[in-house]
Design a protein around this motif. Structure first.
Motif, PDB file in Angstrom:
ATOM      1  N   LEU A 175     -18.591   3.730  -5.184  1.00 17.49           N
ATOM      2  CA  LEU A 175     -18.285   4.966  -5.903  1.00 17.49           C
ATOM      3  C   LEU A 175     -17.371   5.885  -5.115  1.00 17.49           C
ATOM      4  CD1 LEU A 175     -21.841   5.615  -7.368  1.00 17.49           C
ATOM      5  CD2 LEU A 175     -19.756   5.281  -8.732  1.00 17.49           C
ATOM      6  N   SER A 176     -17.441   5.835  -3.793  1.00 21.91           N
ATOM      7  CA  SER A 176     -16.612   6.736  -2.978  1.00 21.91           C
ATOM      8  C   SER A 176     -15.131   6.397  -3.061  1.00 21.91           C
ATOM      9  CB  SER A 176     -17.077   6.694  -1.516  1.00 21.91           C
ATOM     10  OG  SER A 176     -16.773   5.439  -0.927  1.00 21.91           O
ATOM     11  N   VAL A 177     -14.809   5.169  -3.508  1.00 22.61           N
ATOM     12  CA  VAL A 177     -13.391   4.783  -3.644  1.00 22.61           C
ATOM     13  C   VAL A 177     -13.044   4.482  -5.103  1.00 22.61           C
ATOM     14  CG1 VAL A 177     -13.183   3.918  -1.288  1.00 22.61           C
ATOM     15  CG2 VAL A 177     -13.918   2.357  -3.103  1.00 22.61           C
ATOM     16  N   LEU A 178     -13.898   4.907  -6.022  1.00 23.04           N
ATOM     17  CA  LEU A 178     -13.684   4.642  -7.441  1.00 23.04           C
ATOM     18  C   LEU A 178     -13.125   5.878  -8.138  1.00 23.04           C
ATOM     19  CD1 LEU A 178     -14.146   2.578  -9.797  1.00 23.04           C
ATOM     20  CD2 LEU A 178     -16.325   3.760 -10.196  1.00 23.04           C
ATOM     21  N   ARG A 179     -12.102   5.680  -8.938  1.00 23.72           N
ATOM     22  CA  ARG A 179     -11.543   6.738  -9.754  1.00 23.72           C
ATOM     23  C   ARG A 179     -11.790   6.379 -11.219  1.00 23.72           C
ATOM     24  NH1 ARG A 179     -12.056   8.313  -5.521  1.00 23.72           N
ATOM     25  NH2 ARG A 179     -10.566   9.314  -4.110  1.00 23.72           N
ATOM     26  N   VAL A 180     -12.499   7.246 -11.922  1.00 22.48           N
ATOM     27  CA  VAL A 180     -12.864   6.993 -13.318  1.00 22.48           C
ATOM     28  C   VAL A 180     -11.979   7.849 -14.215  1.00 22.48           C
ATOM     29  CG1 VAL A 180     -14.721   7.029 -15.014  1.00 22.48           C
ATOM     30  CG2 VAL A 180     -15.237   6.515 -12.615  1.00 22.48           C
ATOM     31  N   TRP A 181     -11.298   7.213 -15.122  1.00 17.63           N
ATOM     32  CA  TRP A 181     -10.373   7.902 -16.031  1.00 17.63           C
ATOM     33  C   TRP A 181     -10.861   7.716 -17.470  1.00 17.63           C
ATOM     34  CZ3 TRP A 181      -4.502   6.348 -16.661  1.00 17.63           C
ATOM     35  CH2 TRP A 181      -3.897   7.225 -17.562  1.00 17.63           C
ATOM     36  N   PRO A 182     -11.600   8.678 -18.021  1.00 17.95           N
ATOM     37  CA  PRO A 182     -11.959   8.614 -19.438  1.00 17.95           C
ATOM     38  C   PRO A 182     -10.729   8.955 -20.282  1.00 17.95           C
ATOM     39  CG  PRO A 182     -13.450  10.053 -18.180  1.00 17.95           C
ATOM     40  CD  PRO A 182     -12.217   9.838 -17.360  1.00 17.95           C
ATOM     41  N   LEU A 183     -10.184   7.955 -20.941  1.00 10.21           N
ATOM     42  CA  LEU A 183      -8.953   8.125 -21.717  1.00 10.21           C
ATOM     43  C   LEU A 183      -9.240   7.867 -23.187  1.00 10.21           C
ATOM     44  CD1 LEU A 183      -5.833   8.448 -21.872  1.00 10.21           C
ATOM     45  CD2 LEU A 183      -5.685   5.964 -21.543  1.00 10.21           C
ATOM     46  N   PRO A 184      -9.192   8.907 -24.028  1.00 11.34           N
ATOM     47  CA  PRO A 184      -9.463   8.698 -25.458  1.00 11.34           C
ATOM     48  C   PRO A 184      -8.485   7.706 -26.076  1.00 11.34           C
ATOM     49  CG  PRO A 184      -9.476  11.041 -24.918  1.00 11.34           C
ATOM     50  CD  PRO A 184      -8.943  10.331 -23.714  1.00 11.34           C
TER      51      PRO A 184
ATOM     52  N   ALA B 162       0.843  -1.203   0.000  1.00  2.33           N
ATOM     53  CA  ALA B 162       0.000   0.000   0.000  1.00  2.33           C
ATOM     54  C   ALA B 162       0.878   1.252   0.000  1.00  2.33           C
ATOM     55  CB  ALA B 162      -0.907  -0.006   1.228  1.00  2.33           C
ATOM     56  N   PRO B 163       0.331   2.355  -0.488  1.00  2.29           N
ATOM     57  CA  PRO B 163      -0.984   2.519  -1.111  1.00  2.29           C
ATOM     58  C   PRO B 163      -0.983   2.056  -2.560  1.00  2.29           C
ATOM     59  CG  PRO B 163       0.149   4.616  -1.086  1.00  2.29           C
ATOM     60  CD  PRO B 163       1.058   3.647  -0.378  1.00  2.29           C
ATOM     61  N   TRP B 164      -2.181   1.708  -3.049  1.00  2.00           N
ATOM     62  CA  TRP B 164      -2.279   1.288  -4.432  1.00  2.00           C
ATOM     63  C   TRP B 164      -3.628   1.695  -5.029  1.00  2.00           C
ATOM     64  CZ3 TRP B 164      -3.443  -2.664  -0.820  1.00  2.00           C
ATOM     65  CH2 TRP B 164      -4.654  -3.330  -1.005  1.00  2.00           C
ATOM     66  N   VAL B 165      -3.625   1.765  -6.364  1.00  2.00           N
ATOM     67  CA  VAL B 165      -4.853   1.941  -7.134  1.00  2.00           C
ATOM     68  C   VAL B 165      -4.877   0.822  -8.162  1.00  2.00           C
ATOM     69  CG1 VAL B 165      -6.283   3.468  -8.534  1.00  2.00           C
ATOM     70  CG2 VAL B 165      -4.630   4.454  -6.928  1.00  2.00           C
ATOM     71  N   GLU B 166      -5.955   0.049  -8.188  1.00  2.00           N
ATOM     72  CA  GLU B 166      -6.048  -1.024  -9.170  1.00  2.00           C
ATOM     73  C   GLU B 166      -7.085  -0.647 -10.234  1.00  2.00           C
ATOM     74  OE1 GLU B 166      -8.562  -4.607  -7.497  1.00  2.00           O
ATOM     75  OE2 GLU B 166      -7.057  -4.032  -5.994  1.00  2.00           O
ATOM     76  N   PHE B 167      -6.652  -0.754 -11.493  1.00  2.00           N
ATOM     77  CA  PHE B 167      -7.477  -0.318 -12.621  1.00  2.00           C
ATOM     78  C   PHE B 167      -7.922  -1.496 -13.473  1.00  2.00           C
ATOM     79  CE2 PHE B 167      -4.935   3.571 -11.906  1.00  2.00           C
ATOM     80  CZ  PHE B 167      -5.932   4.533 -11.924  1.00  2.00           C
ATOM     81  N   GLN B 168      -9.180  -1.444 -13.886  1.00  2.00           N
ATOM     82  CA  GLN B 168      -9.651  -2.302 -14.965  1.00  2.00           C
ATOM     83  C   GLN B 168      -9.718  -1.434 -16.215  1.00  2.00           C
ATOM     84  OE1 GLN B 168      -9.984  -5.370 -13.977  1.00  2.00           O
ATOM     85  NE2 GLN B 168     -10.444  -6.303 -15.952  1.00  2.00           N
ATOM     86  N   VAL B 169      -9.216  -1.953 -17.328  1.00  2.00           N
ATOM     87  CA  VAL B 169      -9.139  -1.182 -18.570  1.00  2.00           C
ATOM     88  C   VAL B 169     -10.054  -1.812 -19.606  1.00  2.00           C
ATOM     89  CG1 VAL B 169      -7.625  -0.238 -20.344  1.00  2.00           C
ATOM     90  CG2 VAL B 169      -6.742  -0.623 -18.036  1.00  2.00           C
TER      91      VAL B 169
ATOM     92  N   PHE C 137      -9.128  -0.365   2.344  1.00  2.00           N
ATOM     93  CA  PHE C 137     -10.005   0.677   1.798  1.00  2.00           C
ATOM     94  C   PHE C 137     -10.467   1.631   2.897  1.00  2.00           C
ATOM     95  CE2 PHE C 137     -10.408  -2.283  -1.809  1.00  2.00           C
ATOM     96  CZ  PHE C 137     -10.264  -1.389  -2.856  1.00  2.00           C
ATOM     97  N   GLU C 138     -10.763   1.100   4.068  1.00  2.00           N
ATOM     98  CA  GLU C 138     -11.184   1.952   5.181  1.00  2.00           C
ATOM     99  C   GLU C 138     -10.068   2.890   5.609  1.00  2.00           C
ATOM    100  OE1 GLU C 138     -13.931   2.519   6.734  1.00  2.00           O
ATOM    101  OE2 GLU C 138     -15.215   1.046   5.759  1.00  2.00           O
ATOM    102  N   ARG C 139      -8.839   2.395   5.550  1.00  2.00           N
ATOM    103  CA  ARG C 139      -7.681   3.182   5.971  1.00  2.00           C
ATOM    104  C   ARG C 139      -7.268   4.201   4.930  1.00  2.00           C
ATOM    105  NH1 ARG C 139      -3.970  -1.249   7.975  1.00  2.00           N
ATOM    106  NH2 ARG C 139      -3.328  -1.229   5.812  1.00  2.00           N
ATOM    107  N   GLY C 140      -7.758   4.044   3.709  1.00  2.00           N
ATOM    108  CA  GLY C 140      -7.352   4.949   2.634  1.00  2.00           C
ATOM    109  C   GLY C 140      -6.109   4.501   1.913  1.00  2.00           C
TER     110      GLY C 140
END
Length: 408
Positions: free
Chosen positions: A207-216, A85-92, A123-126
């Motif tokens: 949604l509170s822990v989701l980051r949405v990246w619209p990437l053309p 940690a910390p990490w962000v995991e993305f589905q593409v 997730f609770e810890r951030g």
């Protein structure tokens, strides 16, 4: 509190009794959009840039990490060199329509809910975040991003609903998008995904822990920023930033099937192995002076208007017309001139196959040997072996001349 769920979203993806999934089975070949996204994040790694949600610069980037416990496994970005940690995991997904009727979106939401359950403490810890990267539909993704931003400002669903899910506050399309996510959560739960209270409460929590990246898919502000981050390396190597980016895309394509986890030092080393010498003299000839952005985002064949030539060569080969040999060579030479050796290599192998087909087995074997040496010069022994033997054998050994046998 988690009140429902059977672990279906993990069990449904398992490849063996240990719950470990081979990255070779989960990383499909040819998903260029995914590797362009990975290359942008690797550019952040090289340029000490930040990633959505991380408190500091990107420290490591990992690909296809389901075997290491990540359900949104396409790209994982870590903020520490040693700790998880910390990490962000993305589905593409190049296309991801955020509606309950879209099976891919139901799958992503189900896996995201399972990830929330598996790493509840983090997730609770951030220390952990979820992410989605997609190119279309643009409006739907932007609405989803705005919805996630709003949810991240409320610790409970009740205050979010009281403040924002009322008429005249949020844009009506964004408000309706919450209904879509809630209904998608319901559909995922019906298939076994865990819930955290009601479907609406679970949707808010996700949604509170989701980051949405619209990437053309193609040229974009994100690609421009990535090229800016690579400018220092490019200048030192006396090549264009886009040349470096093309190499980074190639590295990502190689690391995906092996579930690679890399830091900046490793990326730099492998760029050097690919021939980018950062101390190169200014007057040394540029390797890929004429590489254009279109070649990265659409593919070299289309960018150089060679796709029709290659198709014609294949038609000539099928028809038994020997003129296909110089056509294949023309395409390969042009690709190699602008630095696309991986693409050129495949065409050179087709040219060698064509030579074999028309009885010039010596020429075919020598072409493979020449290609193998090019790979060895770039410290690519596996590629060199494949080029020489072409998966089976370099030409027809019993028909080679003595001189050619000595070469191969």
């Amino acid at each position: 509190m988690r009140i429902a769920g059977t672990g279906y979203w993990r069990a449904g993806c398992e490849a063996d009794a240990l719950g470990l999934v081979s990255p070779l089975s989960t990383s499909g070949a040819g998903f260029k959009y995914e590797y362009q996204a990975a290359a942008i994040l690797l550019s952040d790694l090289l340029g000490q840039g930040k990633c959505l949600g991380l408190p500091g610069p990107v420290a490591r980037v990992a690909l296809q990490q389901r075997s290491r416990g990540h359900l949104l496994d396409d790209i994982i970005v870590y903020g520490d060199l040693t700790e998880r940690a910390p990490w962000v995991e993305f589905q593409v997904k190049r296309s991801l329509r955020p509606t309950p009727g879209n099976t891919e979106f139901v799958s992503v939401i189900g896996q995201a809910l399972q990830a929330l359950s598996d790493y509840e403490v983090e997730f609770e810890r951030g220390d952990a975040l979820l992410g989605v990267i997609a190119a279309e539909p643009w409006s739907g993704l932007m609405q989803l991003r705005e919805l996630a931003r709003c949810c991240s400002g409320h610790s409970t669903y009740s205050t979010f609903a009281e403040a924002l899910l009322v008429e005249g506050v949020l844009d009506v399309d964004v408000r309706r998008r919450f209904d879509d996510v809630r209904d998608t959560v319901t559909a995922a739960a019906a298939a076994g995904a865990p819930l955290f209270g009601t479907s609406a409460e679970s949707a808010h929590r996700l949604l509170s822990v989701l980051r949405v990246w619209p990437l053309p898919d193609g040229e974009s502000p994100d690609l421009s920023v990535a090229l800016d981050r690579l400018a220092g390396i490019a200048d030192a190597a006396d090549v264009s930033a886009l040349t470096v980016f093309a190499h980074v895309v190639g590295l990502a394509e190689g690391w995906g099937p092996s579930a690679g986890v890399v830091d900046a030092a490793m990326v730099r080393r492998q760029l050097r192995w690919r021939g980018l010498r950062f101390e190169r003299a200014r007057d040394e000839q540029r390797i890929v002076e004429h590489l254009v952005a279109d070649a990265v985002v659409r593919g070299p064949l289309m960018a150089l208007d060679l796709d029709g030539v290659l198709e014609n060569a294949e038609r000539l080969l099928t028809a038994g017309d020997r003129s296909c040999v110089p056509e294949f060579a023309r395409v390969a030479e042009r690709l190699e001139q602008v630095g696309h050796l991986p693409h050129a290599a495949g065409v050179w192998r087709r040219e060698a196959t064509a030579r074999d087909a028309f009885g010039d087995v010596d020429g075919g074997a020598r072409r493979r040997a020449e290609l193998a040496w090019k790979h060895l010069d770039l410290v690519q022994p596996w590629e060199a072996g494949f080029a020489l033997h072409d998966g089976v054998a370099g030409g027809h050994g019993e028909r080679l001349s003595a001189q050619t046998r000595r070469i191969v």
